[in-house]
Scaffold this motif. Structure first.
Motif, PDB file in Angstrom:
ATOM      1  N   UNK A 186       0.835  -1.210   0.000  1.00 36.02           N
ATOM      2  CA  UNK A 186       0.000   0.000   0.000  1.00 36.02           C
ATOM      3  C   UNK A 186       0.863   1.252   0.000  1.00 36.02           C
ATOM      4  N   UNK A 187       1.937   1.216   0.768  1.00 32.59           N
ATOM      5  CA  UNK A 187       2.820   2.394   0.836  1.00 32.59           C
ATOM      6  C   UNK A 187       3.524   2.626  -0.500  1.00 32.59           C
ATOM      7  N   UNK A 188       3.868   1.544  -1.191  1.00 34.82           N
ATOM      8  CA  UNK A 188       4.493   1.669  -2.514  1.00 34.82           C
ATOM      9  C   UNK A 188       3.513   2.324  -3.487  1.00 34.82           C
ATOM     10  N   UNK A 189       2.260   1.903  -3.433  1.00 36.79           N
ATOM     11  CA  UNK A 189       1.231   2.455  -4.321  1.00 36.79           C
ATOM     12  C   UNK A 189       1.033   3.940  -4.044  1.00 36.79           C
ATOM     13  N   UNK A 190       0.891   4.308  -2.768  1.00 34.22           N
ATOM     14  CA  UNK A 190       0.682   5.713  -2.420  1.00 34.22           C
ATOM     15  C   UNK A 190       1.877   6.572  -2.819  1.00 34.22           C
ATOM     16  N   UNK A 191       3.068   6.029  -2.628  1.00 34.34           N
ATOM     17  CA  UNK A 191       4.279   6.784  -2.979  1.00 34.34           C
ATOM     18  C   UNK A 191       4.313   7.085  -4.475  1.00 34.34           C
ATOM     19  N   UNK A 192       4.017   6.082  -5.292  1.00 31.93           N
ATOM     20  CA  UNK A 192       4.041   6.281  -6.740  1.00 31.93           C
ATOM     21  C   UNK A 192       2.995   7.287  -7.184  1.00 31.93           C
ATOM     22  N   UNK A 193       1.811   7.223  -6.584  1.00 29.12           N
ATOM     23  CA  UNK A 193       0.754   8.168  -6.950  1.00 29.12           C
ATOM     24  C   UNK A 193       1.133   9.578  -6.527  1.00 29.12           C
ATOM     25  N   UNK A 194       1.622   9.727  -5.299  1.00 26.26           N
ATOM     26  CA  UNK A 194       1.985  11.051  -4.784  1.00 26.26           C
ATOM     27  C   UNK A 194       3.080  11.697  -5.628  1.00 26.26           C
ATOM     28  N   UNK A 195       4.046  10.887  -6.077  1.00 24.29           N
ATOM     29  CA  UNK A 195       5.154  11.432  -6.858  1.00 24.29           C
ATOM     30  C   UNK A 195       4.749  11.748  -8.297  1.00 24.29           C
ATOM     31  N   UNK A 196       3.683  11.112  -8.745  1.00 22.52           N
ATOM     32  CA  UNK A 196       3.267  11.331 -10.131  1.00 22.52           C
ATOM     33  C   UNK A 196       2.340  12.524 -10.300  1.00 22.52           C
ATOM     34  N   UNK A 197       1.804  13.028  -9.186  1.00 20.26           N
ATOM     35  CA  UNK A 197       0.860  14.130  -9.251  1.00 20.26           C
ATOM     36  C   UNK A 197       1.524  15.438  -8.813  1.00 20.26           C
ATOM     37  N   UNK A 198       1.070  16.553  -9.375  1.00 18.94           N
ATOM     38  CA  UNK A 198       1.610  17.861  -8.986  1.00 18.94           C
ATOM     39  C   UNK A 198       1.274  18.169  -7.533  1.00 18.94           C
ATOM     40  N   UNK A 199       0.071  17.774  -7.108  1.00 22.31           N
ATOM     41  CA  UNK A 199      -0.350  17.983  -5.729  1.00 22.31           C
ATOM     42  C   UNK A 199      -0.651  16.635  -5.103  1.00 22.31           C
ATOM     43  N   UNK A 200      -0.056  16.377  -3.944  1.00 24.97           N
ATOM     44  CA  UNK A 200      -0.262  15.108  -3.255  1.00 24.97           C
ATOM     45  C   UNK A 200      -1.740  14.970  -2.858  1.00 24.97           C
ATOM     46  N   UNK A 201      -2.471  14.018  -3.431  1.00 25.26           N
ATOM     47  CA  UNK A 201      -3.897  13.888  -3.119  1.00 25.26           C
ATOM     48  C   UNK A 201      -4.172  13.391  -1.712  1.00 25.26           C
ATOM     49  N   UNK A 202      -3.142  12.903  -1.020  1.00 31.89           N
ATOM     50  CA  UNK A 202      -3.346  12.337   0.310  1.00 31.89           C
ATOM     51  C   UNK A 202      -3.119  13.353   1.429  1.00 31.89           C
ATOM     52  N   UNK A 203      -2.863  14.616   1.044  1.00 30.53           N
ATOM     53  CA  UNK A 203      -2.710  15.659   2.050  1.00 30.53           C
ATOM     54  C   UNK A 203      -4.025  16.371   2.339  1.00 30.53           C
ATOM     55  N   UNK A 204      -5.083  16.001   1.607  1.00 31.83           N
ATOM     56  CA  UNK A 204      -6.400  16.594   1.874  1.00 31.83           C
ATOM     57  C   UNK A 204      -7.029  15.927   3.099  1.00 31.83           C
ATOM     58  N   UNK A 205      -8.073  16.536   3.625  1.00 33.65           N
ATOM     59  CA  UNK A 205      -8.724  16.009   4.817  1.00 33.65           C
ATOM     60  C   UNK A 205      -9.635  14.840   4.461  1.00 33.65           C
ATOM     61  N   UNK A 206      -9.702  13.875   5.374  1.00 32.00           N
ATOM     62  CA  UNK A 206     -10.537  12.699   5.143  1.00 32.00           C
ATOM     63  C   UNK A 206     -11.993  13.104   4.952  1.00 32.00           C
ATOM     64  N   UNK A 207     -12.457  14.038   5.777  1.00 32.56           N
ATOM     65  CA  UNK A 207     -13.853  14.449   5.719  1.00 32.56           C
ATOM     66  C   UNK A 207     -14.181  15.070   4.354  1.00 32.56           C
ATOM     67  N   UNK A 208     -13.275  15.852   3.801  1.00 27.70           N
ATOM     68  CA  UNK A 208     -13.483  16.430   2.475  1.00 27.70           C
ATOM     69  C   UNK A 208     -13.520  15.345   1.405  1.00 27.70           C
ATOM     70  N   UNK A 209     -12.672  14.351   1.559  1.00 22.93           N
ATOM     71  CA  UNK A 209     -12.645  13.232   0.617  1.00 22.93           C
ATOM     72  C   UNK A 209     -13.980  12.491   0.649  1.00 22.93           C
TER      73      UNK A 209
END
Length: 266
Positions: free
Chosen positions: A89-112
């Motif tokens: 899971x951490x490998x997947x999140x790392x690849x996604x975060x590095x591929x995007x201009x803005x890290x999608x996992x820094x948003x709030x859970x409630x907003x998601x």
């Protein structure tokens, strides 16, 4: 006073002395415990009290084995399916975060969760978009590990998307459950009206603070809290208990242990 808890690398700031009641079982335990002291100025006083036991007597006669003993690297059980999946899971999140201009996992859970289906669909599309890089990363990480005895790497690569999806949705469900429980508790106190005791006042404050923390919790932090990602510290989710009169409160325990410790025999 050093206990096994202090082997986790906790920084206690200005601690300058450690006393140990009985000898630790190995040099690794000894160094980890006494290493809590003197972290700021590099100077510490260590005192270990030996007693009449085989381990204590051995290290009393052979102190060099306790101070300069053999340090084996911590073992990793590759047959632990949950542990392996958390790292994937951490490998997947790392690849996604590095591929995007803005890290999608820094948003709030409630907003998601406000657009859960749409946001989850977008997240899965990012996994699909980066599947070659993710698969390559997984193989590269596991390449130098003798994993064949424990699992099939091709099967892991083939199924990581569905495994991730199920675990991620479960993590979101845990947030929803925790937040809903908090709201229910606050509503119960609202229905009671005026505060009837110091305990009620205390509980109201706890619920209010918890609600605020949950509303500000970011996705990446939440995924650590619920063990979706590997963590090398205290358990993230814990359970506390108090008596019916509100006079005694007992410290938190990991959820998977709480029922057996708080209510043995259940």
């Amino acid at each position: 006073v050093a206990t096994p808890t202090l082997e986790l690398g906790v920084d206690i700031g200005d601690l300058s002395s450690v006393g140990q009641y009985k000898s630790p079982p190995s040099a690794v335990n000894y160094i980890q415990r006494v290493g809590r002291a003197g972290r700021r100025n590099g100077i510490a006083f260590i005192n270990t009290f030996f007693f009449n036991s085989p381990v204590d007597e051995f290290y009393y006669r052979n102190p060099q084995d306790l101070i300069r003993g053999i340090f084996n690297p911590p073992p990793i059980k590759l047959n632990n399916e949950e542990l392996i999946n958390r790292h994937l899971n951490s490998v997947i999140l790392e690849n996604i975060a590095l591929s995007e201009e803005k890290n999608p996992f820094e948003s709030k859970v409630k907003n998601f969760l406000d657009s859960r289906e749409e946001n989850t669909k977008h997240l899965l599309s990012l996994i699909e978009k980066n599947q070659d890089e993710i698969s390559s990363s997984i193989r590269k990480i596991l390449d130098d590990i003798n994993y064949s005895t424990y699992f099939d790497i091709n099967e892991k690569v083939l199924n990581y998307k569905s495994t991730f999806k199920d675990a991620f949705n479960h993590a979101l469900d845990q947030f929803v459950e925790e937040y809903s429980t908090c709201i229910v508790g606050m509503n119960e106190y609202e229905e009671k009206g005026s505060i009837t005791s110091d305990w009620d006042s205390y509980n109201r404050k706890i619920l209010k603070d918890k609600k605020e923390k949950l509303e500000n919790r970011k996705i990446d932090n939440h995924l650590f809290e619920v063990n979706f990602l590997p963590r090398y510290a205290f358990p993230g989710t814990a359970v506390s208990i108090q008596d019916v009169h509100g006079e005694q409160m007992y410290g938190g325990r990991p959820r998977q242990l709480a029922i057996t410790e708080f209510a043995p025999g259940c």
